[in-house]
Design an enzyme around this catalytic site. Structure first.
Site, PDB file in Angstrom:
ATOM      1  N   TYR A  41       0.843  -1.196   0.000  1.00  0.00           N
ATOM      2  CA  TYR A  41       0.000   0.000   0.000  1.00  0.00           C
ATOM      3  C   TYR A  41       0.878   1.245   0.000  1.00  0.00           C
ATOM      4  O   TYR A  41       1.909   1.295   0.681  1.00  0.00           O
ATOM      5  CB  TYR A  41      -0.895   0.012   1.242  1.00  0.00           C
ATOM      6  N   HIS A  42       0.483   2.247  -0.780  1.00  0.00           N
ATOM      7  CA  HIS A  42       1.110   3.565  -0.739  1.00  0.00           C
ATOM      8  C   HIS A  42       0.028   4.591  -0.450  1.00  0.00           C
ATOM      9  O   HIS A  42      -1.119   4.446  -0.894  1.00  0.00           O
ATOM     10  CB  HIS A  42       1.770   3.919  -2.068  1.00  0.00           C
ATOM     11  N   ILE A  67      10.437  -2.546   0.556  1.00  0.00           N
ATOM     12  CA  ILE A  67      11.325  -2.451  -0.603  1.00  0.00           C
ATOM     13  C   ILE A  67      10.846  -3.414  -1.682  1.00  0.00           C
ATOM     14  O   ILE A  67      10.555  -4.579  -1.413  1.00  0.00           O
ATOM     15  CB  ILE A  67      12.780  -2.784  -0.210  1.00  0.00           C
ATOM     16  N   CYS A 126       2.782  -7.283   1.729  1.00  0.00           N
ATOM     17  CA  CYS A 126       3.890  -8.090   1.191  1.00  0.00           C
ATOM     18  C   CYS A 126       3.627  -9.579   1.333  1.00  0.00           C
ATOM     19  O   CYS A 126       4.558 -10.397   1.244  1.00  0.00           O
ATOM     20  CB  CYS A 126       5.212  -7.704   1.848  1.00  0.00           C
TER      21      CYS A 126
END
Length: 225
Positions: free
Chosen positions: A80-81, A142, A172
């Site tokens: 998520y961003h 990352i 992730c």
């Protein structure tokens, strides 16, 4: 070159990265670090189904929240961003002496760890996983792509991110770990602009670059070799 872009839509940032990667391959631009924030968005990696199975929220719930889903072409699973999260996209030619994917990922992790240390946060690594962690909680994710040793995609550091939005996914693809942020750990407001400045300094330190800052913060700053 460091470019601090503010808030940028994910599709726009993806197109910019693709363009810059081609420019870097042709040696028409120097190594470049993009720093920005995204509006709320869920992104998928290239592993398996990209992480679609790890999206917990329904399509209608995501639409209600105004959160789009994008396929990215980077490594890793779903993430998520959103606002309050600093996203960094290094467009770097790893040739001739850094042609090692694992070293590159470890170096990006090291940048995140050193940034956290500025706020006395003891971040570290967890064997078998990527990112920077504070105990069992991830503070920086990352996911990278490397083409002909030119990098793209990169990292996402939670500063004041709405951590509730991570409940929309299994971040992730890791179900037994949590997510945290700088502000949650230190218990006070952490200005994103200050974090960006520390991040630039630590990134250049780890990657052996010397930033030459312009007089105006809005202007790009070249990174010297």
């Amino acid at each position: 070159m460091v470019r601090r872009l503010g808030t940028v839509g994910y599709d726009e940032a993806l197109a910019l990265q693709r363009s810059l990667v081609e420019e870097r391959k042709a040696d028409r631009i120097p190594d470049t670090l993009l720093l920005l924030e995204h509006p709320p968005v869920i992104t998928l990696g290239v592993r398996g189904d990209g992480g679609r199975a790890n999206i917990v929220a329904t399509t209608s719930r995501l639409a209600e929240l105004g959160i789009e889903v994008f396929e990215t072409g980077r490594g890793g699973d779903v993430t998520y961003h959103g606002p309050g999260q600093i996203v960094g996209y290094p467009i770097i030619d790893l040739k001739p002496d850094r042609c090692d994917v694992h070293r590159y990922v470890r170096d990006v992790e090291e940048v995140m760890i050193r940034v956290c240390a500025e706020w006395a946060i003891d971040a570290g690594r967890i064997k078998g996983l990527t990112g920077a962690w504070v105990g069992p909680e991830k503070i920086a994710a990352i996911g990278v792509r490397i083409s002909r040793w030119v990098t793209s995609h990169g990292f996402a550091l939670n500063v004041s991110t709405n951590l509730d939005h991570f409940a929309l996914i299994v971040p992730c693809g890791i179900s037994d770990r949590g997510v945290t942020s700088l502000e949650r750990v230190v218990g006070t407001t952490v200005p994103a602009q200050v974090v960006e400045e520390v991040l630039i300094r630590r990134f250049c330190e780890v990657f052996d670059r010397v930033p030459t800052m312009e007089s105006s913060a809005s202007l790009p700053a070249p990174l010297g070799p």
